[in-house]
Design an enzyme around this catalytic site. Structure first.
Site, PDB file in Angstrom:
ATOM      1  N   SER A   1     -36.558  24.128  -1.367  1.00 50.99           N
ATOM      2  CA  SER A   1     -37.149  23.662  -2.615  1.00 50.99           C
ATOM      3  C   SER A   1     -37.021  24.737  -3.699  1.00 50.99           C
ATOM      4  O   SER A   1     -35.914  25.183  -3.987  1.00 50.99           O
ATOM      5  CB  SER A   1     -38.601  23.244  -2.363  1.00 50.99           C
ATOM      6  OG  SER A   1     -39.112  22.479  -3.423  1.00 50.99           O
TER       7      SER A   1
ATOM      8  N   ASP B   1     -34.877  12.139  -2.337  1.00 53.96           N
ATOM      9  CA  ASP B   1     -35.438  13.362  -2.926  1.00 53.96           C
ATOM     10  C   ASP B   1     -35.093  13.376  -4.410  1.00 53.96           C
ATOM     11  O   ASP B   1     -33.954  13.085  -4.796  1.00 53.96           O
ATOM     12  CB  ASP B   1     -34.821  14.575  -2.219  1.00 53.96           C
ATOM     13  CG  ASP B   1     -35.525  15.889  -2.533  1.00 53.96           C
ATOM     14  OD1 ASP B   1     -35.938  16.096  -3.692  1.00 53.96           O
ATOM     15  OD2 ASP B   1     -35.635  16.722  -1.616  1.00 53.96           O
TER      16      ASP B   1
ATOM     17  N   HIS C   1     -38.264  14.471  -0.097  1.00 62.58           N
ATOM     18  CA  HIS C   1     -38.422  15.918  -0.098  1.00 62.58           C
ATOM     19  C   HIS C   1     -39.336  16.367   1.045  1.00 62.58           C
ATOM     20  O   HIS C   1     -40.333  15.714   1.349  1.00 62.58           O
ATOM     21  CB  HIS C   1     -39.029  16.344  -1.446  1.00 62.58           C
ATOM     22  CG  HIS C   1     -38.866  17.796  -1.764  1.00 62.58           C
ATOM     23  ND1 HIS C   1     -37.638  18.387  -1.936  1.00 62.58           N
ATOM     24  CD2 HIS C   1     -39.785  18.779  -1.960  1.00 62.58           C
ATOM     25  CE1 HIS C   1     -37.802  19.663  -2.224  1.00 62.58           C
ATOM     26  NE2 HIS C   1     -39.088  19.921  -2.240  1.00 62.58           N
TER      27      HIS C   1
END
Length: 314
Positions: free
Chosen positions: A162, A258, A288
């Site tokens: 991330s 995502d 995600h």
């Protein structure tokens, strides 16, 4: 045919459905810290902690006089060899290395590759360029201490998930600008790369675990008034890079559900067009951080196995 969650992932996400209806408003950093850090902590500790990994905390001083904590993970009995500098996720606004002890230790145990986890400072209290400068200090520290730690300085990679993946990517760009240190590989797990990803995709938005509002909040905290404008450098948002030639070989993965899907796909293409070797994975049916919450799913096991394989290739 429309998108659908992977059934195993959907089952694991079901308990979060009620909480997801009361997410913080856009711009609410403290609300996101209060919501996400317990989730991250629970996910990180839900799997067994390896008993064959030893951790040691080190400290170094940044150029502005701050003390930076660096946590070193090594598999017991591991031979000297490669190492990876790891950056945790959290949208640039939350997360601590303690919350990622489990995932990092499991990577080290499975791969045999030592890791240095970095307690970089977070926005908005510490906006760009502080986080990337912290990342660079950590990389330099590892190179300088390579001999003491049994690390081959020619086999040092960077890795993150991330926002941590964004930092890892940005660090390769900054290291190229400064003429080193050399980075052997970048391992980018669902990386947060582009501050311009603000328009919701109607096909994707209903499945987003990390939302477009979350991204706006994180980028605005990191970049302030420059957010979304023409003056954001690639060392803040790597997708802004114009010439990717000479960057390290990359492993990039992201879920098809995502919000970072398009920017990650575009980044893999941009690197490839610049002659950078890229291995890219687009996992269908997953949002995600699917691997943290649905860690027992087949898709998560396959994703982690690929990451371990790439680590071993260092």
């Amino acid at each position: 045919m429309s998108f659908a969650l992977d059934p195993e992932v959907a089952e694991a996400l079901a308990p979060m459905a009620e909480a997801a209806t009361s997410l913080p408003e856009v711009g609410d950093v403290e609300g996101r810290r209060a919501f996400w850090e317990p989730v991250i902590g629970a996910a990180g500790s839900a799997q067994p902690m390896p008993d064959d990994v030893t951790t040691t905390d080190h400290h170094t001083t940044t150029s502005d006089g701050a003390q930076l904590t660096l946590r070193w993970y090594v598999k017991d009995g591991a031979a000297p060899g490669p190492a990876v500098v790891f950056f945790h996720g959290g949208g640039y606004i939350f997360g601590h290395i303690d919350l990622f002890d489990g995932p990092v230790a499991r990577y080290v145990s499975a791969s045999g590759v030592s890791m240095l986890s970095v307690e970089y400072r977070r926005a908005p209290e510490h906006p760009h360029p502080i986080p990337i400068e912290d990342a660079y200090v950590a990389l330099v520290w590892l190179v300088e201490h390579a001999s003491d730690l049994g690390v081959d300085p020619e086999r040092i990679g960077v890795m993150g998930d991330s926002a941590g993946g964004g930092l890892a990517a940005a660090l390769t760009i900054l290291a190229r600008q400064r003429g080193g240190p050399k980075i052997a590989r970048q391992i980018l797990i669902m990386p947060m790369l582009d501050d311009r990803t603000t328009t919701p995709d109607p096909h994707l938005a209903p499945f987003a675990l990390w939302t477009y509002d979350d991204s706006v909040t994180g980028w605005r905290a990191l970049l302030g008034e420059t957010f979304g404008g023409p003056d954001v450098p690639p060392t803040a948002a790597p997708a802004r890079i114009e010439d990717a030639a000479g960057l390290p070989p990359a492993y990039i993965e992201v879920g098809q559900l995502d919000v970072f899907r398009d920017e990650d796909t575009a980044y893999a293409t941009k690197l490839s067009r610049a002659g950078v070797p890229v291995e890219f994975h687009l996992h269908p049916g997953v949002p995600h951080e699917f691997d943290s919450i649905a860690f027992g799913s087949d898709v998560a096991r396959r994703a982690v196995a690929d990451r371990v394989r790439v680590l071993r290739s260092l």
